[in-house]
Design a protein around this motif. Structure first.
Motif, PDB file in Angstrom:
ATOM      1  N   ALA A 189       2.008 -23.305  33.146  1.00  0.00           N
ATOM      2  CA  ALA A 189       3.160 -22.426  32.924  1.00  0.00           C
ATOM      3  C   ALA A 189       4.419 -23.172  33.328  1.00  0.00           C
ATOM      4  CB  ALA A 189       3.024 -21.143  33.720  1.00  0.00           C
ATOM      5  N   THR A 190       5.450 -23.058  32.489  1.00  0.00           N
ATOM      6  CA  THR A 190       6.724 -23.708  32.742  1.00  0.00           C
ATOM      7  C   THR A 190       7.841 -22.724  32.438  1.00  0.00           C
ATOM      8  OG1 THR A 190       5.802 -25.841  32.073  1.00  0.00           O
ATOM      9  CG2 THR A 190       8.187 -25.669  32.112  1.00  0.00           C
ATOM     10  N   ASP A 191       8.607 -22.327  33.423  1.00  0.00           N
ATOM     11  CA  ASP A 191       9.743 -21.422  33.245  1.00  0.00           C
ATOM     12  C   ASP A 191       9.369 -20.166  32.460  1.00  0.00           C
ATOM     13  OD1 ASP A 191      11.450 -23.149  34.648  1.00  0.00           O
ATOM     14  OD2 ASP A 191      11.905 -24.293  32.830  1.00  0.00           O
ATOM     15  N   GLY A 192       8.242 -19.570  32.806  1.00  0.00           N
ATOM     16  CA  GLY A 192       7.824 -18.336  32.157  1.00  0.00           C
ATOM     17  C   GLY A 192       7.194 -18.510  30.785  1.00  0.00           C
ATOM     18  N   VAL A 193       6.938 -19.741  30.413  1.00  0.00           N
ATOM     19  CA  VAL A 193       6.296 -20.037  29.130  1.00  0.00           C
ATOM     20  C   VAL A 193       4.922 -20.621  29.412  1.00  0.00           C
ATOM     21  CG1 VAL A 193       6.413 -21.385  26.994  1.00  0.00           C
ATOM     22  CG2 VAL A 193       8.525 -20.489  28.021  1.00  0.00           C
ATOM     23  N   GLN A 194       3.901 -20.069  28.796  1.00  0.00           N
ATOM     24  CA  GLN A 194       2.547 -20.602  28.915  1.00  0.00           C
ATOM     25  C   GLN A 194       2.423 -21.767  27.936  1.00  0.00           C
ATOM     26  OE1 GLN A 194       0.294 -19.240  31.074  1.00  0.00           O
ATOM     27  NE2 GLN A 194      -1.297 -20.682  30.592  1.00  0.00           N
ATOM     28  N   HIS A 230       1.670 -14.292  29.788  1.00  0.00           N
ATOM     29  CA  HIS A 230       3.033 -14.592  29.340  1.00  0.00           C
ATOM     30  C   HIS A 230       3.146 -14.259  27.851  1.00  0.00           C
ATOM     31  CE1 HIS A 230       3.823 -16.965  32.978  1.00  0.00           C
ATOM     32  NE2 HIS A 230       2.630 -17.480  32.815  1.00  0.00           N
ATOM     33  N   ARG A 280       5.311 -15.505  25.935  1.00  0.00           N
ATOM     34  CA  ARG A 280       5.866 -16.693  25.267  1.00  0.00           C
ATOM     35  C   ARG A 280       4.900 -17.855  25.477  1.00  0.00           C
ATOM     36  NH1 ARG A 280      11.528 -17.544  27.634  1.00  0.00           N
ATOM     37  NH2 ARG A 280      10.363 -17.240  29.546  1.00  0.00           N
ATOM     38  N   GLY A 284       6.965 -11.208  22.320  1.00  0.00           N
ATOM     39  CA  GLY A 284       7.075 -12.624  22.664  1.00  0.00           C
ATOM     40  C   GLY A 284       7.083 -13.498  21.433  1.00  0.00           C
TER      41      GLY A 284
END
Length: 125
Positions: A24-29, A56, A58, A89
């Motif tokens: 996960a990066t900044d709320g993005v899977q 997530h 996104r 999303g």
């Protein structure tokens, strides 16, 4: 001769393997499948996308490690795109290999799901 058969059998088994790493990066899977996506392995990607959807809305699928994808993979991606869109999303595809991009273009997936040349672009847009 039996050694050749064993080697060919091992290569066939390796081709049928698909691993899917998730971060996960900044709320993005971000999903990183590696290997071939076909009717034998598509369930691994489908499961990873199902898990991602619950965590997530996104999701970026980094296709840089995918060496082959058939209609099974296309169907998994389209289903995930619809599910994520309904959840408010989105799904983006990143870094497809030339072979995979050609498949996406032939069936028109690149016109339905956002495709980006790099993971960084997919995450930034």
């Amino acid at each position: 001769m039996s050694e050749g058969k064993v080697a060919n059998s091992n290569r066939a088994e390796q081709r049928e393997q698909l691993s899917v790493a998730a971060t996960a990066t900044d709320g993005v899977q971000v999903l990183n499948p590696a290997g071939e996506i076909d009717h034998h392995t598509g369930d691994a990607l489908r499961h990873a996308l199902d898990v991602a959807l619950t965590a997530h809305p996104r999701v970026v699928v980094d296709l840089g490690g995918v060496t082959f994808m058939d209609s099974s993979g296309i169907n998994v991606l389209i289903a995930a795109h619809h599910a994520l869109t309904q959840a408010g999303g989105w799904l983006r595809l990143a870094a497809p290999t030339d072979t995979v991009m050609r498949t996406l273009q032939i069936v028109g997936v690149d016109a339905v799901i956002d495709c980006h040349d790099t993971l960084r672009q997919a995450l930034a847009d």
